[in-house]
Design a protein around this motif. Structure first.
Motif, PDB file in Angstrom:
ATOM      1  N   UNK A 254      22.864  30.329 -27.037  1.00  0.00           N
ATOM      2  CA  UNK A 254      23.059  29.216 -26.106  1.00  0.00           C
ATOM      3  C   UNK A 254      21.980  28.153 -26.290  1.00  0.00           C
ATOM      4  N   UNK A 255      20.741  28.608 -26.530  1.00  0.00           N
ATOM      5  CA  UNK A 255      19.648  27.659 -26.728  1.00  0.00           C
ATOM      6  C   UNK A 255      19.868  26.853 -28.004  1.00  0.00           C
ATOM      7  N   UNK A 256      20.314  27.520 -29.059  1.00  0.00           N
ATOM      8  CA  UNK A 256      20.583  26.822 -30.323  1.00  0.00           C
ATOM      9  C   UNK A 256      21.672  25.769 -30.141  1.00  0.00           C
ATOM     10  N   UNK A 257      22.701  26.102 -29.367  1.00  0.00           N
ATOM     11  CA  UNK A 257      23.784  25.154 -29.125  1.00  0.00           C
ATOM     12  C   UNK A 257      23.306  23.968 -28.293  1.00  0.00           C
ATOM     13  N   UNK A 258      22.409  24.234 -27.330  1.00  0.00           N
ATOM     14  CA  UNK A 258      21.842  23.141 -26.538  1.00  0.00           C
ATOM     15  C   UNK A 258      20.976  22.234 -27.398  1.00  0.00           C
ATOM     16  N   UNK A 259      20.153  22.823 -28.262  1.00  0.00           N
ATOM     17  CA  UNK A 259      19.349  22.037 -29.186  1.00  0.00           C
ATOM     18  C   UNK A 259      20.231  21.175 -30.087  1.00  0.00           C
ATOM     19  N   UNK A 260      21.289  21.783 -30.602  1.00  0.00           N
ATOM     20  CA  UNK A 260      22.194  21.062 -31.509  1.00  0.00           C
ATOM     21  C   UNK A 260      22.858  19.888 -30.802  1.00  0.00           C
ATOM     22  N   UNK A 261      23.362  20.112 -29.610  1.00  0.00           N
ATOM     23  CA  UNK A 261      24.019  19.042 -28.851  1.00  0.00           C
ATOM     24  C   UNK A 261      23.042  17.898 -28.577  1.00  0.00           C
ATOM     25  N   UNK A 262      21.814  18.233 -28.221  1.00  0.00           N
ATOM     26  CA  UNK A 262      20.807  17.215 -27.928  1.00  0.00           C
ATOM     27  C   UNK A 262      20.393  16.480 -29.193  1.00  0.00           C
ATOM     28  N   UNK A 263      20.217  17.220 -30.297  1.00  0.00           N
ATOM     29  CA  UNK A 263      19.834  16.606 -31.566  1.00  0.00           C
ATOM     30  C   UNK A 263      20.901  15.629 -32.038  1.00  0.00           C
ATOM     31  N   UNK A 264      22.182  16.009 -31.906  1.00  0.00           N
ATOM     32  CA  UNK A 264      23.283  15.130 -32.309  1.00  0.00           C
ATOM     33  C   UNK A 264      23.290  13.864 -31.456  1.00  0.00           C
ATOM     34  N   UNK A 265      23.073  14.024 -30.143  1.00  0.00           N
ATOM     35  CA  UNK A 265      23.054  12.858 -29.256  1.00  0.00           C
ATOM     36  C   UNK A 265      21.951  11.875 -29.663  1.00  0.00           C
ATOM     37  N   UNK A 266      20.791  12.395 -30.004  1.00  0.00           N
ATOM     38  CA  UNK A 266      19.679  11.538 -30.430  1.00  0.00           C
ATOM     39  C   UNK A 266      20.009  10.856 -31.754  1.00  0.00           C
ATOM     40  N   UNK A 267      20.587  11.615 -32.670  1.00  0.00           N
ATOM     41  CA  UNK A 267      20.953  11.047 -33.975  1.00  0.00           C
ATOM     42  C   UNK A 267      21.987   9.935 -33.842  1.00  0.00           C
ATOM     43  N   UNK A 268      22.803  10.011 -32.782  1.00  0.00           N
ATOM     44  CA  UNK A 268      23.816   8.978 -32.551  1.00  0.00           C
ATOM     45  C   UNK A 268      23.272   7.791 -31.765  1.00  0.00           C
ATOM     46  N   UNK A 269      21.968   7.815 -31.439  1.00  0.00           N
ATOM     47  CA  UNK A 269      21.360   6.666 -30.809  1.00  0.00           C
ATOM     48  C   UNK A 269      20.922   6.834 -29.373  1.00  0.00           C
ATOM     49  N   UNK A 270      21.120   8.013 -28.793  1.00  0.00           N
ATOM     50  CA  UNK A 270      20.709   8.219 -27.404  1.00  0.00           C
ATOM     51  C   UNK A 270      19.186   8.253 -27.303  1.00  0.00           C
ATOM     52  N   UNK A 271      18.676   7.850 -26.150  1.00  0.00           N
ATOM     53  CA  UNK A 271      17.245   7.936 -25.901  1.00  0.00           C
ATOM     54  C   UNK A 271      16.812   9.399 -25.913  1.00  0.00           C
ATOM     55  N   UNK A 272      15.735   9.732 -26.636  1.00  0.00           N
ATOM     56  CA  UNK A 272      15.284  11.139 -26.662  1.00  0.00           C
ATOM     57  C   UNK A 272      15.027  11.704 -25.269  1.00  0.00           C
ATOM     58  N   UNK A 273      14.406  10.898 -24.395  1.00  0.00           N
ATOM     59  CA  UNK A 273      14.120  11.385 -23.049  1.00  0.00           C
ATOM     60  C   UNK A 273      15.412  11.640 -22.277  1.00  0.00           C
ATOM     61  N   UNK A 274      16.360  10.711 -22.390  1.00  0.00           N
ATOM     62  CA  UNK A 274      17.622  10.873 -21.663  1.00  0.00           C
ATOM     63  C   UNK A 274      18.428  12.041 -22.217  1.00  0.00           C
ATOM     64  N   UNK A 275      18.437  12.203 -23.525  1.00  0.00           N
ATOM     65  CA  UNK A 275      19.173  13.313 -24.135  1.00  0.00           C
ATOM     66  C   UNK A 275      18.573  14.651 -23.723  1.00  0.00           C
ATOM     67  N   UNK A 276      17.233  14.707 -23.687  1.00  0.00           N
ATOM     68  CA  UNK A 276      16.570  15.950 -23.277  1.00  0.00           C
ATOM     69  C   UNK A 276      16.840  16.248 -21.803  1.00  0.00           C
ATOM     70  N   UNK A 277      16.846  15.214 -20.969  1.00  0.00           N
ATOM     71  CA  UNK A 277      17.154  15.420 -19.547  1.00  0.00           C
ATOM     72  C   UNK A 277      18.572  15.934 -19.368  1.00  0.00           C
ATOM     73  N   UNK A 278      19.497  15.437 -20.177  1.00  0.00           N
ATOM     74  CA  UNK A 278      20.899  15.865 -20.078  1.00  0.00           C
ATOM     75  C   UNK A 278      21.065  17.338 -20.450  1.00  0.00           C
TER      76      UNK A 278
END
Length: 340
Positions: A254-278
């Motif tokens: 589950x942690x790996x999937x959360x990391x992956x989802x957040x990493x993809x969001x950042x790579x697509x242009x999301x703010x790192x802080x906002x992606x991590x909060x999500x």
């Protein structure tokens, strides 16, 4: 005609099982939920579940060499009569030959409950049960975020408690989506809240604030932070305390999937802080989570997710090797993280 239930139907069936089904298969990737439902079905059928004659337990691998043992036990009539439960924990060997006679000729005063892992549709036991009119298959999947409030309400209700809105929100953020782990933490909360009817956010923080620093989280963070020595010590402690290997691997997955989802969001242009909060990471783990994000790329995490899924599947099929499989997978991932 297949007899199978999933989703909300399962909880209703567990509360009021249809007596037409003598054999009940409980399976799925949520090991904690599978165990909880199998336990409720097996114990709920007999008058005294602590009586070893009324509730009989079998290890599936132990009886595979003698398939008639379950049928013999189910058809045994006690000296004083009464109903009996046969609770079987499936292993790596095929139980279909042992269950087939009971499905063809169901016992009148016995219920057979089979607790299994994540069975594929072609699995002989699942296929046998789903194709029978006298058997029922109950699928158990992870408690999704949208389902957690209902799960929390249900489990707290067992202790005569309810939670206010802030407490529910905090519990949703802090609890992992595994029924066994949720129950374990809510039991602590119920003990702390003894004498009170309403659980508050202050109660949750007082009792569960250490979840962010729990041994399980220490293992997961050490794995993805590239700290194999810390991981090994914490994992040894977990297994000494009796934690199930497939549940531990599931937490890492589950942690790996959360990391992956957040990493993809950042790579697509999301703010790192906002992606991590999500990602809704418990506040005490956010620094470690952000450091891990810096180490891992999305493609590499996809490979890690595949590794953990395979390890979890093997651990469920080969319970005796679960700890070895978890240690091997975690060491591989931690070593990769250390090189990043």
């Amino acid at each position: 005609m297949a007899s199978r239930k999933g989703g909300a139907e399962v909880d209703a069936f567990v509360r009021r099982p249809d007596p037409a089904y003598a054999v009940i298969l409980v399976y799925g990737p949520n090991a904690g939920l599978v165990h909880e439902r199998a336990r409720a079905l097996a114990r709920g059928y007999v008058e005294n579940p602590d009586d070893a004659f009324q509730l009989v337990r079998f290890d599936g691998d132990d009886i595979s060499s003698d398939p008639s043992r379950i049928a013999d036990e189910a058809n045994t009539i006690g000296l004083f009569g009464g109903r009996r439960s046969i609770w079987v924990r499936a292993g790596s060997r095929n139980l279909a030959p042992a269950l087939a006679p009971l499905i063809a000729h169901p016992p009148t005063d016995a219920r057979i409950v089979v607790e299994a892992g994540d069975l594929q549709g072609r699995n002989p036991v699942r296929a046998l049960v789903e194709g029978a009119r006298t058997a029922m298959a109950l699928a158990c999947y992870a408690d999704e975020g949208r389902d957690l409030p209902a799960v929390i309400d249900m489990l707290l209700n067992e202790f005569g408690l309810s939670a206010d809105r802030d407490a529910k929100q905090l519990l949703r953020e802090m609890l992992a989506p595994d029924r066994l782990l949720i129950r374990r933490e809510l039991e602590k909360l119920a003990a702390y809240s003894h004498g009170s009817k309403i659980v508050t956010a202050a109660d949750v923080e007082a009792v569960l604030a250490d979840i962010g620093g729990s041994v399980l989280d220490s293992v997961v963070d050490a794995v993805f932070s590239g700290e194999p020595d810390t991981m090994d010590r914490a994992l040894t402690r977990l297994f000494q305390e009796g934690d199930d290997a497939s549940v531990v691997i599931g937490a890492a997955l589950r942690h790996a999937m959360t990391l992956h989802k957040t990493r993809v969001a950042i790579d697509l242009g999301a703010s790192p802080d906002r992606a991590a909060d999500a990602a809704r990471i418990f506040f005490k783990r956010k620094d470690a989570f952000n450091r891990q994000l810096a180490k891992w790329r999305a493609g590499t995490l996809e490979s890690v997710i595949a590794t953990l899924r395979d390890a979890q599947a093997q651990a469920r099929r080969n319970g005796g090797l679960g700890e070895v499989l978890a240690s091997r997978a975690f060491l591989t991932i931690a070593t990769r993280a250390a090189r990043a």
